[in-house]
Design a protein around this motif. Structure first.
Motif: not given
Lengths: 101, 101
Positions: A1-3, A5, A11, A13-14, A17-18, B56, B59
């Protein structure tokens, strides 16, 4: 399901997010510092949240993950500041809430 | 520096940390629901925090991590409820704060 990238995009994006979930607490610290009012801020939330972030910090140390340690150290500093102000000004708010007889 | 703990103990610490930092928002939701008062809760915090938790979630989907997806889906539900109530009752609070002339 996950494209598919590139890893560094995932990383990134993570990391963003953090940064967001860590620095999000700064506006709350500044608002409380400005107004000295914490009545609507839940004491229960920050007691549980600070305990959880402390456990994340221990977890980060145990697995040797610098991002987990750094993010949760900053979050703990901000969240415990909110908790401290809540505890410090709580009596004043309770006294103000009690009807004067 | 890190003591040699069995892997499952370390993972347990991470799981408990995740449960705490996820469910911590529940007391804040219940308090706001009970009092209908959000004045001291920072709008900026929950705008930034909800954006971060959404990242998140993305991610977690990208790396295929069920715990990251589940924890952040629950956190997003709770934090966006707080954000929604803050936005919904904000006008009332602003009107109440303005002096009646």
């Amino acid at each position: 399901m996950t494209p598919d990238l590139p890893v560094d995009v995932v990383e990134l994006i993570g990391s963003v997010a953090g940064v967001f979930t860590t620095l999000a607490f700064l506006p709350q610290v500044l608002q409380i510092w400005r107004t000295h009012s914490t009545r609507d801020v839940s004491l229960g939330m920050y007691l549980i949240f600070c305990s959880g972030v402390t456990l994340w910090l221990v977890y980060g140390l145990l697995i040797g993950s610098v991002p987990v340690v750094v993010a949760n150290a900053v979050t703990l500093a901000l969240a415990s500041t909110i908790l401290g102000m809540k505890l410090a000004w709580r009596k004043g708010e309770q006294a103000a809430a009690e009807p004067v007889v």
